[in-house]
Design a protein around this motif. Structure first.
Motif, PDB file in Angstrom:
ATOM      1  N   TRP A 359       0.812  -1.215   0.000  1.00 26.14           N
ATOM      2  CA  TRP A 359       0.000   0.000   0.000  1.00 26.14           C
ATOM      3  C   TRP A 359       0.842   1.261   0.000  1.00 26.14           C
ATOM      4  O   TRP A 359       0.534   2.232  -0.689  1.00 26.14           O
ATOM      5  CB  TRP A 359      -0.926   0.007   1.214  1.00 26.14           C
ATOM      6  CG  TRP A 359      -1.909  -1.134   1.206  1.00 26.14           C
ATOM      7  CD1 TRP A 359      -1.861  -2.284   1.934  1.00 26.14           C
ATOM      8  CD2 TRP A 359      -3.073  -1.236   0.383  1.00 26.14           C
ATOM      9  NE1 TRP A 359      -2.916  -3.106   1.639  1.00 26.14           N
ATOM     10  CE2 TRP A 359      -3.683  -2.480   0.688  1.00 26.14           C
ATOM     11  CE3 TRP A 359      -3.661  -0.416  -0.568  1.00 26.14           C
ATOM     12  CZ2 TRP A 359      -4.854  -2.907   0.065  1.00 26.14           C
ATOM     13  CZ3 TRP A 359      -4.811  -0.834  -1.197  1.00 26.14           C
ATOM     14  CH2 TRP A 359      -5.405  -2.065  -0.878  1.00 26.14           C
ATOM     15  N   GLU A 360       1.934   1.272   0.757  1.00 23.29           N
ATOM     16  CA  GLU A 360       2.785   2.466   0.861  1.00 23.29           C
ATOM     17  C   GLU A 360       4.211   2.081   0.502  1.00 23.29           C
ATOM     18  O   GLU A 360       4.959   1.577   1.337  1.00 23.29           O
ATOM     19  CB  GLU A 360       2.733   3.053   2.272  1.00 23.29           C
ATOM     20  CG  GLU A 360       1.371   3.608   2.674  1.00 23.29           C
ATOM     21  CD  GLU A 360       0.989   4.835   1.873  1.00 23.29           C
ATOM     22  OE1 GLU A 360       1.909   5.522   1.360  1.00 23.29           O
ATOM     23  OE2 GLU A 360      -0.221   5.112   1.755  1.00 23.29           O
ATOM     24  N   ALA A 361       4.588   2.275  -0.752  1.00 20.21           N
ATOM     25  CA  ALA A 361       5.931   1.932  -1.185  1.00 20.21           C
ATOM     26  C   ALA A 361       6.912   3.041  -0.821  1.00 20.21           C
ATOM     27  O   ALA A 361       6.594   4.229  -0.949  1.00 20.21           O
ATOM     28  CB  ALA A 361       5.947   1.692  -2.691  1.00 20.21           C
ATOM     29  N   ARG A 362       8.097   2.667  -0.346  1.00 19.85           N
ATOM     30  CA  ARG A 362       9.133   3.651  -0.020  1.00 19.85           C
ATOM     31  C   ARG A 362       9.951   4.010  -1.262  1.00 19.85           C
ATOM     32  O   ARG A 362      10.421   5.122  -1.385  1.00 19.85           O
ATOM     33  CB  ARG A 362      10.071   3.099   1.055  1.00 19.85           C
ATOM     34  CG  ARG A 362       9.369   2.742   2.374  1.00 19.85           C
ATOM     35  CD  ARG A 362      10.384   2.446   3.480  1.00 19.85           C
ATOM     36  NE  ARG A 362      11.482   1.614   3.023  1.00 19.85           N
ATOM     37  CZ  ARG A 362      11.452   0.270   2.948  1.00 19.85           C
ATOM     38  NH1 ARG A 362      10.357  -0.379   3.291  1.00 19.85           N
ATOM     39  NH2 ARG A 362      12.495  -0.416   2.518  1.00 19.85           N
ATOM     40  N   GLY A 363      10.137   3.013  -2.172  1.00 23.12           N
ATOM     41  CA  GLY A 363      10.871   3.294  -3.394  1.00 23.12           C
ATOM     42  C   GLY A 363      12.243   2.666  -3.469  1.00 23.12           C
ATOM     43  O   GLY A 363      13.067   3.064  -4.295  1.00 23.12           O
ATOM     44  N   HIS A 364      12.516   1.657  -2.624  1.00 27.01           N
ATOM     45  CA  HIS A 364      13.801   0.972  -2.665  1.00 27.01           C
ATOM     46  C   HIS A 364      13.778  -0.052  -3.812  1.00 27.01           C
ATOM     47  O   HIS A 364      13.014  -1.015  -3.791  1.00 27.01           O
ATOM     48  CB  HIS A 364      14.057   0.263  -1.326  1.00 27.01           C
ATOM     49  CG  HIS A 364      15.371  -0.478  -1.287  1.00 27.01           C
ATOM     50  ND1 HIS A 364      15.636  -1.443  -0.354  1.00 27.01           N
ATOM     51  CD2 HIS A 364      16.474  -0.386  -2.067  1.00 27.01           C
ATOM     52  CE1 HIS A 364      16.849  -1.936  -0.558  1.00 27.01           C
ATOM     53  NE2 HIS A 364      17.375  -1.286  -1.593  1.00 27.01           N
ATOM     54  N   VAL A 365      14.632   0.159  -4.826  1.00 30.01           N
ATOM     55  CA  VAL A 365      14.670  -0.707  -6.004  1.00 30.01           C
ATOM     56  C   VAL A 365      15.962  -1.512  -5.991  1.00 30.01           C
ATOM     57  O   VAL A 365      17.038  -0.968  -5.710  1.00 30.01           O
ATOM     58  CB  VAL A 365      14.579   0.122  -7.301  1.00 30.01           C
ATOM     59  CG1 VAL A 365      14.691  -0.767  -8.529  1.00 30.01           C
ATOM     60  CG2 VAL A 365      13.277   0.909  -7.334  1.00 30.01           C
ATOM     61  N   ALA A 366      15.844  -2.801  -6.313  1.00 31.05           N
ATOM     62  CA  ALA A 366      17.037  -3.645  -6.331  1.00 31.05           C
ATOM     63  C   ALA A 366      16.950  -4.653  -7.477  1.00 31.05           C
ATOM     64  O   ALA A 366      15.879  -5.207  -7.756  1.00 31.05           O
ATOM     65  CB  ALA A 366      17.192  -4.376  -4.999  1.00 31.05           C
ATOM     66  N   PHE A 367      18.092  -4.869  -8.140  1.00 37.96           N
ATOM     67  CA  PHE A 367      18.242  -5.921  -9.146  1.00 37.96           C
ATOM     68  C   PHE A 367      19.130  -7.007  -8.542  1.00 37.96           C
ATOM     69  O   PHE A 367      20.246  -6.718  -8.091  1.00 37.96           O
ATOM     70  CB  PHE A 367      18.904  -5.376 -10.412  1.00 37.96           C
ATOM     71  CG  PHE A 367      18.013  -4.510 -11.261  1.00 37.96           C
ATOM     72  CD1 PHE A 367      17.514  -4.974 -12.451  1.00 37.96           C
ATOM     73  CD2 PHE A 367      17.686  -3.223 -10.855  1.00 37.96           C
ATOM     74  CE1 PHE A 367      16.696  -4.173 -13.248  1.00 37.96           C
ATOM     75  CE2 PHE A 367      16.867  -2.421 -11.633  1.00 37.96           C
ATOM     76  CZ  PHE A 367      16.371  -2.900 -12.832  1.00 37.96           C
ATOM     77  N   GLU A 368      18.662  -8.245  -8.541  1.00 39.43           N
ATOM     78  CA  GLU A 368      19.423  -9.358  -7.990  1.00 39.43           C
ATOM     79  C   GLU A 368      19.740 -10.364  -9.098  1.00 39.43           C
ATOM     80  O   GLU A 368      18.865 -11.082  -9.570  1.00 39.43           O
ATOM     81  CB  GLU A 368      18.644 -10.057  -6.868  1.00 39.43           C
ATOM     82  CG  GLU A 368      18.458  -9.217  -5.621  1.00 39.43           C
ATOM     83  CD  GLU A 368      17.788 -10.006  -4.497  1.00 39.43           C
ATOM     84  OE1 GLU A 368      17.321 -11.139  -4.759  1.00 39.43           O
ATOM     85  OE2 GLU A 368      17.719  -9.474  -3.375  1.00 39.43           O
ATOM     86  N   ASP A 369      20.994 -10.374  -9.535  1.00 39.16           N
ATOM     87  CA  ASP A 369      21.468 -11.347 -10.535  1.00 39.16           C
ATOM     88  C   ASP A 369      20.527 -11.427 -11.743  1.00 39.16           C
ATOM     89  O   ASP A 369      20.130 -12.518 -12.177  1.00 39.16           O
ATOM     90  CB  ASP A 369      21.625 -12.739  -9.906  1.00 39.16           C
ATOM     91  CG  ASP A 369      22.605 -12.730  -8.741  1.00 39.16           C
ATOM     92  OD1 ASP A 369      23.628 -12.049  -8.850  1.00 39.16           O
ATOM     93  OD2 ASP A 369      22.319 -13.392  -7.730  1.00 39.16           O
TER      94      ASP A 369
END
Length: 605
Positions: A359-369
């Motif tokens: 519901w409330e995204a902070r915006g931390h984006v990550a690509f894992e392999d």
């Protein structure tokens, strides 16, 4: 890729399907037809009942005529008894009236069924093309999609509006006529039965020849539409590169192919129609000849012979209409094959079966392999790992084809990675609820597409149902309110097709206002300032300061002036990050970004 993709998209313009592929296509089309007719079973039942009764009433006419001649007239002549002939005439008129009323009713009922099917099919095609992933739209040209919604649906409409009526009523009429002829005089019925042999041979020949011919007309028609749409869509490039003559030649060849395909279809009918007439006339003559000898021998009454001749003549009457039905049928069947192919396509980016709410995204984006390839021969990201903290503004730079836009498409989940995961606040995007994903992540591209409607309508796309005050605040926040208020009707100004009433920079500001109103946690700017002049770019740059505040941002830019506002710069080459740092650190170094920045700075001098 699914079998439907093979038969629907990549193979849809072919006409050389294997036997097994043809069977799959037919089964696919029948499934679609069954699903369209399923909700209409009750209507179809009543319609069939009405057409059966109306056909029976029509077929009764010759039998009543025979009864009147052989029974009613002798009663008048021998006994001056008018009652039988009056009753027969009355019954004849009543059956004719009933038949006319029921035919009118059948026409209304069948029209309602056909319209219900067409409405359902149009909605399905539209919703499906919206639902399918970006991969589909990048491989399936707009002209072909338009062809599905226009010429293909028109072919099905033609079949439903008139062809089905011709088939059902014609088939029932021929069946009832044949039965009535056998009941009236089985000898004449046998003559008619013998005529079915050449009739079957002719019809079978026509079916085999016409199947490929009519599919070819659909294919050539689609190619004409595709060429026209793509030419009109790219008219600026056509004008810029003086491509009119080449387009004229190409389009002329396609139109010639379409004409030749239609000419082959017409030639088929040029043989089939006269063949039907010849078989019908020979059969009538045979019935009349055989019946004449039998009248002389007293084996059959004159009225019965007249009815037999009428029934034989009427038996062949629907054949030409049914032949025209076959024309419509072949065209509609080919169209249904293509539409069913689109409808059976499955999104390459499917919605999760058990979605996770955020519901409330902070915006931390990550690509894992992450590994990503558009196809087996095009690996864009070989092995990619990246972490973007919430609230950070990251700029992606690099040469064309380095993988920057692919990265943006993966964050937006326009595509899914071939291997590995893309995460938002620790949640795999493949598991995230679609509504939460679209609310949390917004992409602004350099095209800044504006839809038909007002300026306010276009900004409100970012938040459906937004009030005018909210729309105005969003425009003010990005500096778009000044030029909007100066438009003829302000926020109620119609932007015209694709935003032709406003400049490129103004369109970009409207798209920023749209994004600001959406208030995403992650904002992606894909070459958002690439098409702007310097004054427009400065106006947009000011809007960016407001737009990027307090949210995660990924900026893809060739213009290094846009990169200056980033917290972090990633230099990409061949799907890998080769430099990572703040703009100031990278500029002061001796790496690729420093050389790029120096070259850009020299270009400004």
């Amino acid at each position: 890729m699914s079998s439907s993709s093979v038969l629907g998209v990549s193979g849809e313009e072919r006409d050389d399907f294997s036997t097994e592929e043809s069977r799959q296509i037919r089964r696919r089309s029948l499934r679609l037809l069954g699903s369209l007719l399923g909700p209409l079973k009750v209507r179809v039942f009543w319609t069939m009942l009405v057409v059966v009764v109306s056909t029976a009433a029509q077929v009764a006419g010759p039998a009543l005529i025979a009864f009147g001649i052989d029974t009613g007239l002798p009663a008048v002549v021998d006994r001056a008894d008018w009652m039988p002939i009056v009753l027969i005439v009355a019954v004849y008129l009543v059956t004719g009236l009933i038949g006319a009323i029921l035919i009118a009713w059948y026409t209304v009922l069948s029209a309602r069924i056909s319209q219900a099917i067409l409405i359902d099919l149009r909605k399905r095609v539209f919703l499906q093309t919206q639902r399918l992933s970006l991969e589909f739209h990048e491989s399936y040209t707009s002209g072909r999609i338009i062809s599905r919604q226009t010429s293909d649906l028109d072919s099905i409409k033609e079949l439903l509006d008139s062809g089905i009526n011709q088939l059902v009523s014609g088939f029932l009429y021929m069946s009832f006529t044949g039965i009535a002829l056998f009941l009236l005089d089985w000898t004449s019925g046998l003559v008619l039965l013998v005529s079915l042999i050449p009739l079957f041979i002719l019809t079978r020949w026509f079916q085999k020849r016409s199947q490929s011919v009519f599919r070819e007309t659909r294919v050539t028609s689609a190619r004409v539409i595709v060429q026209f749409v793509e030419t009109m869509t790219g008219i600026r490039a056509v004008k810029a590169f003086r491509k009119e003559k080449r387009n004229e030649a190409t389009y002329g060849d396609l139109v010639e192919d379409y004409r030749d395909a239609n000419a082959r279809a017409i030639r088929l009918f040029g043989f089939f129609d006269p063949g039907l007439v010849l078989i019908g006339n020979v059969t009538v003559a045979a019935v009349l000849l055989v019946g004449g000898f039998r009248v002389v021998d007293g084996a059959i009454e004159i009225g019965a012979l007249l009815a037999a001749v009428l029934y034989t003549r009427r038996f062949f009457d629907p054949m030409e209409e049914m032949a025209m039905f076959y024309n419509s049928y072949q065209s509609a069947a080919a169209a249904l094959e293509k539409i069913s192919g689109v409808l059976e396509e499955r999104p390459s980016v499917p919605d999760p079966t058990s979605p996770i709410d955020l519901w409330e995204a902070r915006g931390h984006v990550a690509f894992e392999d992450v590994r990503f390839a558009y196809n087996a021969d095009s690996v864009v990201l070989p092995n990619f790992t990246l972490d973007i903290p919430a609230g950070q503004t990251v700029a992606l730079v690099g040469t064309t084809g380095a993988g920057k836009s692919t990265l943006a498409k993966l964050i937006s989940r326009f595509y899914d990675p071939t291997d590995g995961r893309v995460l938002l606040d620790g949640v795999d995007l493949r598991q995230l609820h679609p509504k939460d994903l679209r609310r949390a992540i917004v992409m602004v591209t350099q095209e800044a597409y504006l839809f038909s409607g007002t300026v306010a309508d276009n900004i409100a796309i970012g938040k459906p149902g937004a009030s005018l005050d909210e729309i105005k605040r969003a425009a003010e926040a990005v500096g778009a309110d000044t030029f909007i208020e100066a438009l003829p009707k302000g926020y109620d100004t119609d932007v015209n097709k694709r935003g032709g009433r406003v400049s490129a920079g103004q369109r970009q500001l409207i798209s920023f206002a749209r994004a600001f109103l959406a208030d995403p946690s992650v904002l992606i700017l894909d070459e958002a300032t690439a098409s702007l002049d310097i004054p427009s770019e400065r106006l947009v740059q000011e809007a960016l300061q407001t737009l990027l505040a307090d949210r995660t941002a990924v900026i893809i830019a060739h213009r290094l002036s846009t990169v200056a506002i980033a917290d972090r710069v990633l230099v990409m080459e061949h799907g890998r990050i080769v430099e990572d740092g703040t703009p100031a650190d990278l500029i002061s170094g001796s790496g690729r970004f420093a050389r790029m920045h120096a070259a850009w700075r020299d270009s400004l001098v």
